[in-house]
Design an enzyme around this catalytic site. Structure first.
Site, PDB file in Angstrom:
ATOM      1  CG  ASP A  67      -3.213  -3.127 -16.169  1.00  0.00           C
ATOM      2  OD1 ASP A  67      -1.978  -3.182 -16.194  1.00  0.00           O
ATOM      3  OD2 ASP A  67      -3.884  -3.508 -15.188  1.00  0.00           O
ATOM      4  CG  ASP A 142     -10.869  -4.604  -6.865  1.00  0.00           C
ATOM      5  OD1 ASP A 142      -9.971  -5.341  -7.341  1.00  0.00           O
ATOM      6  OD2 ASP A 142     -11.281  -3.591  -7.447  1.00  0.00           O
ATOM      7  CG  HIS A 144      -8.258  -5.647  -9.992  1.00  0.00           C
ATOM      8  ND1 HIS A 144      -8.310  -4.288  -9.782  1.00  0.00           N
ATOM      9  CD2 HIS A 144      -6.967  -6.001  -9.734  1.00  0.00           C
ATOM     10  CE1 HIS A 144      -7.117  -3.848  -9.432  1.00  0.00           C
ATOM     11  NE2 HIS A 144      -6.289  -4.862  -9.391  1.00  0.00           N
ATOM     12  CD  GLU A 149     -10.976  -2.053 -10.557  1.00  0.00           C
ATOM     13  OE1 GLU A 149     -10.703  -3.165 -10.090  1.00  0.00           O
ATOM     14  OE2 GLU A 149     -10.458  -0.998 -10.159  1.00  0.00           O
TER      15      GLU A 149
HETATM   16  P1  PGA Z   1      -0.177  -5.486  -6.286  1.00  0.00           P
HETATM   17  O1  PGA Z   1      -1.357  -5.329  -7.317  1.00  0.00           O
HETATM   18  O2  PGA Z   1       0.792  -6.444  -6.898  1.00  0.00           O
HETATM   19  O3  PGA Z   1       0.428  -4.101  -6.159  1.00  0.00           O
HETATM   20  O4  PGA Z   1      -0.753  -5.992  -4.998  1.00  0.00           O
HETATM   21  C1  PGA Z   1      -1.898  -6.468  -7.883  1.00  0.00           C
HETATM   22  C2  PGA Z   1      -2.988  -6.121  -8.872  1.00  0.00           C
HETATM   23  O5  PGA Z   1      -3.685  -5.120  -8.677  1.00  0.00           O
HETATM   24  O6  PGA Z   1      -3.147  -6.872  -9.842  1.00  0.00           O
END
Ligand code: PGA
Length: 275
Positions: A67, A142, A144, A149
């Site tokens: 992404d 969340d 994802h 999302e």
């Molecule tokens: P993080 O993010 O590694 O900063 O916890 C993980 C994600 O959003 O996939």
């Protein structure tokens, strides 16, 4: 699904890098799907070490990132002068320290004037490279995967996606605050591979670290498959799945003891490659 519980972040990172390194060694022109965020940083550090000290060769490896924020991007010729783009993150945390070829790196273009066309091209490019051999994934607060999302279809493809408040909050705390960027100026959209795209990867590694992720990890692995926790799509994947957790992230798994037992007997019977 192999669920591996490590003592801490360092062990988790080394183990994950070991899986990626084995893939690169066994298929030097493999296609890796890569992730950003704070969780994979240790894995990338270890891959850099394996490259510098162990000669791990990335010269034929192709990569696709999950992404990119929409509205930010970089000139690939001058990646270090960029803003908070994920492209910059990837160059700083991994690419500029290893011998990967620039033409083999694919990151969604956060500055494309036509996201729809770009996303169709990205999907086609993954197919042209023969599909993703190994996809590395974190999991968001969340639930994802990438920027899929809550509410994203489990069959979704690469597309433009609006970010939730929770994702904005998490990213602000992890990255934007340190960079002195105002919350209101953060990108509110991203281009993301879809869940359907991710599920086509031949192998998946999902990593999570810290007790803050324990709830969402348990929901994704043991809860119902739901578009409200898009990482729960892991239960639908038909290829090799490895989930690598530290003790904190594993702490709410109902089947924890069983997973630890399975790992142990698999090692005992020679199914699991040694660290
Ligand atoms: P993080 O993010 O590694 O900063 O916890 C993980 C994600 O959003 O996939």
């Amino acid at each position: 699904m192999d669920i591996i519980v490590k003592n801490d972040y360092e062990e988790l990172s080394k183990y994950t890098a070991g899986i990626i390194a084995r893939t690169v060694r066994s298929k030097p022109d493999c296609v890796l799907g890569l992730a950003t965020g704070s969780t994979p940083i240790g894995t990338y550090k270890e891959l850099i070490r394996l490259h510098k000290e162990g000669g791990l060769d990335f010269s034929q490896v192709r990569t696709f990132n999950l992404d990119e924020y929409y509205g930010v991007g970089i000139d690939l010729e001058k990646p270090y002068e960029a803003d908070q783009s994920y492209a910059r993150f990837m160059y700083e945390e991994l690419f500029r320290h290893i011998n990967i070829r620039q033409e083999n790196i694919h990151i969604p273009d956060g500055l494309t004037p036509s996201p729809e066309e770009f996303c169709a091209w990205y999907e086609q490019e993954i197919r042209n490279c023969g599909g993703i051999d190994l996809q590395l994934l974190g999991i968001g607060g969340d639930g994802h995967w990438a920027f899929n999302e809550p509410g994203s279809s489990l069959g979704s493809r690469t597309r433009l996606q609006a970010l939730t408040q929770q994702t904005l909050d998490d990213n602000y705390e992890s990255f934007y605050k340190k960079a002195g960027i105002d919350r209101a100026d953060m990108p509110h959209f991203a281009i993301t591979m879809g869940i359907g795209t991710i599920l086509e990867a031949r192998n998946i590694i999902m990593i999570a670290n810290g007790v803050r992720k324990a709830d969402v990890v348990a929901k994704s692995i043991e809860g119902p498959v739901t578009s409200q926790i898009t990482a729960s799509a892991i239960q639908l994947h038909s290829g090799g799945i490895t989930v690598v957790l530290d003790r904190g992230a594993a702490s709410k798994l109902k089947g924890l003891e069983h997973y630890i037992y399975v790992e142990k007997i698999k090692r005992q019977f020679g199914f699991e490659p040694a660290d």
